[in-house]
Design an enzyme around this catalytic site. Structure first.
Site, PDB file in Angstrom:
ATOM      1  N   LYS A 203       0.950  -0.991   0.177  1.00 35.26           N
ATOM      2  CA  LYS A 203       0.248  -0.067  -0.221  1.00 35.26           C
ATOM      3  C   LYS A 203       0.995   1.277  -0.218  1.00 35.26           C
ATOM      4  O   LYS A 203       2.183   1.335   0.643  1.00 35.26           O
ATOM      5  CB  LYS A 203      -1.275   0.034   1.214  1.00 35.26           C
TER       6      LYS A 203
ATOM      7  N   GLY B 281     -20.226   7.296   4.193  1.00 33.81           N
ATOM      8  CA  GLY B 281     -19.001   7.790   3.049  1.00 33.81           C
ATOM      9  C   GLY B 281     -19.843   7.017   1.526  1.00 33.81           C
ATOM     10  O   GLY B 281     -20.197   6.086   1.183  1.00 33.81           O
TER      11      GLY B 281
ATOM     12  N   GLY C  10     -17.986   8.466  -1.191  1.00 34.34           N
ATOM     13  CA  GLY C  10     -17.034   8.449  -2.415  1.00 34.34           C
ATOM     14  C   GLY C  10     -17.780   7.823  -3.722  1.00 34.34           C
ATOM     15  O   GLY C  10     -18.718   7.157  -3.446  1.00 34.34           O
TER      16      GLY C  10
ATOM     17  N   VAL D  10     -16.670   4.206  -3.892  1.00 37.76           N
ATOM     18  CA  VAL D  10     -17.914   3.250  -3.546  1.00 37.76           C
ATOM     19  C   VAL D  10     -18.803   3.772  -3.092  1.00 37.76           C
ATOM     20  O   VAL D  10     -19.527   2.502  -3.870  1.00 37.76           O
ATOM     21  CB  VAL D  10     -16.535   2.300  -2.930  1.00 37.76           C
TER      22      VAL D  10
HETATM   23  P1  NAD Z   1     -13.266   8.127  -1.492  1.00 34.14           P
HETATM   24  O1  NAD Z   1     -12.101   9.079  -1.307  1.00 34.14           O
HETATM   25  O2  NAD Z   1     -13.796   8.158  -3.281  1.00 34.14           O
HETATM   26  O3  NAD Z   1     -14.374   8.066  -0.126  1.00 34.14           O
HETATM   27  C1  NAD Z   1     -14.263   8.257   0.843  1.00 34.14           C
HETATM   28  C2  NAD Z   1     -15.267   9.042   0.968  1.00 34.14           C
HETATM   29  O4  NAD Z   1     -15.562   9.133   2.114  1.00 34.14           O
HETATM   30  C3  NAD Z   1     -16.115  11.020   0.870  1.00 34.14           C
HETATM   31  O5  NAD Z   1     -16.637  10.763   0.399  1.00 34.14           O
HETATM   32  C4  NAD Z   1     -15.010  11.635   2.661  1.00 34.14           C
HETATM   33  O6  NAD Z   1     -14.978  12.764   2.490  1.00 34.14           O
HETATM   34  C5  NAD Z   1     -16.321  10.038   3.155  1.00 34.14           C
HETATM   35  N1  NAD Z   1     -15.709  10.580   4.259  1.00 34.14           N
HETATM   36  C6  NAD Z   1     -14.229  10.344   5.580  1.00 34.14           C
HETATM   37  N2  NAD Z   1     -14.499  10.259   6.696  1.00 34.14           N
HETATM   38  C7  NAD Z   1     -16.362  10.415   6.781  1.00 34.14           C
HETATM   39  C8  NAD Z   1     -16.407   9.924   7.928  1.00 34.14           C
HETATM   40  N3  NAD Z   1     -16.227  10.478   8.906  1.00 34.14           N
HETATM   41  N4  NAD Z   1     -18.009  10.287   8.437  1.00 34.14           N
HETATM   42  C9  NAD Z   1     -18.572  10.272   6.701  1.00 34.14           C
HETATM   43  N5  NAD Z   1     -17.681   9.873   5.849  1.00 34.14           N
HETATM   44  C10 NAD Z   1     -16.569  10.053   5.635  1.00 34.14           C
HETATM   45  O7  NAD Z   1     -12.333   6.602  -1.453  1.00 34.14           O
HETATM   46  P2  NAD Z   1     -13.538   5.527  -1.494  1.00 34.14           P
HETATM   47  O8  NAD Z   1     -12.350   5.052  -2.616  1.00 34.14           O
HETATM   48  O9  NAD Z   1     -14.717   5.223  -2.555  1.00 34.14           O
HETATM   49  O10 NAD Z   1     -12.959   4.059  -0.926  1.00 34.14           O
HETATM   50  C11 NAD Z   1     -13.924   4.010   0.187  1.00 34.14           C
HETATM   51  C12 NAD Z   1     -13.509   3.107   1.361  1.00 34.14           C
HETATM   52  O11 NAD Z   1     -13.706   2.050   0.657  1.00 34.14           O
HETATM   53  C13 NAD Z   1     -12.148   3.529   1.774  1.00 34.14           C
HETATM   54  O12 NAD Z   1     -11.670   2.873   3.149  1.00 34.14           O
HETATM   55  C14 NAD Z   1     -11.106   2.482   0.914  1.00 34.14           C
HETATM   56  O13 NAD Z   1      -9.663   2.277   0.816  1.00 34.14           O
HETATM   57  C15 NAD Z   1     -12.069   1.040   0.957  1.00 34.14           C
HETATM   58  N6  NAD Z   1     -12.002   0.399   0.012  1.00 34.14           N
HETATM   59  C16 NAD Z   1     -12.046   1.808  -1.652  1.00 34.14           C
HETATM   60  C17 NAD Z   1     -11.520   0.330  -2.783  1.00 34.14           C
HETATM   61  C18 NAD Z   1     -11.730   0.988  -4.514  1.00 34.14           C
HETATM   62  O14 NAD Z   1     -11.829   0.642  -4.802  1.00 34.14           O
HETATM   63  N7  NAD Z   1     -11.992   2.159  -4.422  1.00 34.14           N
HETATM   64  C19 NAD Z   1     -11.201  -0.771  -2.603  1.00 34.14           C
HETATM   65  C20 NAD Z   1     -11.048  -1.268  -1.439  1.00 34.14           C
HETATM   66  C21 NAD Z   1     -11.139  -1.150  -0.558  1.00 34.14           C
END
Ligand code: NAD
Length: 357
Positions: A82, A182, A184, A186
């Site tokens: 990572k 969250g 974002g 996903v």
């Molecule tokens: P992202 O950055 O697109 O979205 C994260 C969202 O969480 C943002 O909108 C942010 O404002 C929000 N957030 C942060 N802290 C918060 C809180 N305390 N309360 C509410 N909302 C909060 O990230 P993503 O790519 O959607 O990933 C989300 C999670 O999934 C992460 O933990 C990431 O490691 C995990 N993940 C993502 C993927 C992927 O394919 N993107 C794969 C495996 C795991």
């Protein structure tokens, strides 16, 4: 570019921890390789406004270890790694910073593949790829797999239905109250699938625009980020950052099922026991959210969509098996998943030692 790479001594079971610094662009990043036992390490790059370098170090170690479990269990021929860039992705990100990061990745000569994670988009990854052959999750080309997030969301959604069947005796999500924390890459995609399946959504995000979008598109109820454990819900889908399930949260969460994309959802291992004792089914994050790394693996291996689809189906079957084993033994789903990972890793060690003997 004034890039310097400093090797730090990682904890005992880690292979490598590199700190990359480039004064000119402001890059300060950790790249961690936890294990290359099953293949080159792979894992996304997170950009986050860490309060300190120590906090970033702790996060990258935890996330890299989780990637080893995730890639081993999904059988991807990859190891766990990572990277984290310290800084606010909205204000500190620049093409020069991303290129400096790409140069740092290139220095590891393929022992680590990077991709998108929190704060890093496919457009950013395209810039990183200008400096390294080991950036994936790229758009276009013959093997480009693009943003892994839709695949992560699909895997989470399928597991959520498997979990609903175990928790409620019915995989039908119509009318179920699901809180998505969250919104974002996903979380928003998952919310869309849940809405289409007839679930009643509650959403929480620091970003008010994202909440407004979910309200408008999915008729979602918006809840304050600090109130998520107090809201009546059937299912909790954590899709923000790690550590949301503390002992306190586990002791009070009204949900009967927890299934989401966020990595490292449990603040400590013992939280799984608290949830189990309360009859809350927790689906281990690294089983559920493997869709993204599966997508990335298809690019690394030059495989196509058939590879991705087959392995997405495997996630669902694996989750069903883990729930069944936990039901039979009374163990937590986390203990069952961990035992499967340990078995895969020790078999791999044995195979390698036979080859080299
Ligand atoms: P992202 O950055 O697109 O979205 C994260 C969202 O969480 C943002 O909108 C942010 O404002 C929000 N957030 C942060 N802290 C918060 C809180 N305390 N309360 C509410 N909302 C909060 O990230 P993503 O790519 O959607 O990933 C989300 C999670 O999934 C992460 O933990 C990431 O490691 C995990 N993940 C993502 C993927 C992927 O394919 N993107 C794969 C495996 C795991």
């Amino acid at each position: 570019m004034t890039l310097t790479l400093t090797e730090e001594t990682p904890p005992e079971d880690f292979e490598r921890l590199t700190f990359a610094r480039d004064e000119a662009s402001g890059l300060a990043a950790y790249i961690c390789i936890h294990s290359t036992l099953c293949g080159p390490a792979a894992g996304g790059c997170r950009m986050w406004n860490y309060a300190s370098r120590a906090e970033a170090r702790e996060d990258v170690l935890r996330l890299a270890r989780g990637m080893t479990a995730k890639t081993a269990l999904a059988g991807l021929g990859l190891g766990g790694g990572k990277s984290v860039i310290i800084g606010d992705p909205r204000t500190d990100k620049s093409p020069t910073l991303l290129r400096a990061f790409g140069t740092a990745v290139e220095h590891l000569r393929g022992r680590y593949f990077t991709a998108e994670d929190v704060g890093i988009s496919p457009e950013d990854m395209a810039i990183v790829a200008q400096e390294t052959a080991y950036a994936v999750g790229l758009e276009g080309g013959t093997t480009g797999s693009g943003d892994p997030s839709p695949f992560t969301a699909e895997g989470v959604f399928r597991c959520l239905k498997v979990g609903a069947e175990a928790a409620f005796g019915n995989a039908d999500l119509a009318g179920r109250r699901v809180l998505v924390q969250g919104l974002g890459h996903v979380g928003m995609a998952l919310a869309q699938k849940l809405h289409a399946a007839g679930a009643s959504l509650i959403v929480a995000d620091l970003n008010e625009t994202a909440c407004g979008e979910a309200r408008a598109r999915f008729d979602a109820e918006v809840c304050a980020v600090s109130d998520i454990m107090d809201v009546p819900m059937d299912i909790f889908a954590p899709c923000a950052l790690g550590g949301v399930l503390t002992r306190e949260a586990a002791g009070m969460i009204p949900a009967r099922l927890i299934c989401g994309a966020a990595n490292n959802q449990l603040a400590e291992d013992a939280v799984a026991d608290v949830l189990n004792a309360r009859g809350v089914r927790y689906l281990p994050d690294y089983v559920v959210n493997a869709g993204g790394i599966i997508s990335v693996a298809s690019e690394i291996h030059g495989a196509g969509d058939a590879y991705r689809q087959a392995r997405l189906g495997d996630i669902e079957r694996r989750m069903r098996d883990i729930l069944a084993m936990a039901e039979t033994t009374g163990e937590t789903t986390t203990a069952v998943a961990r035992a499967l990972v340990d078995r895969i890793l020790s078999e791999r060690r044995r195979t390698l030692s036979e080859v080299t003997a």
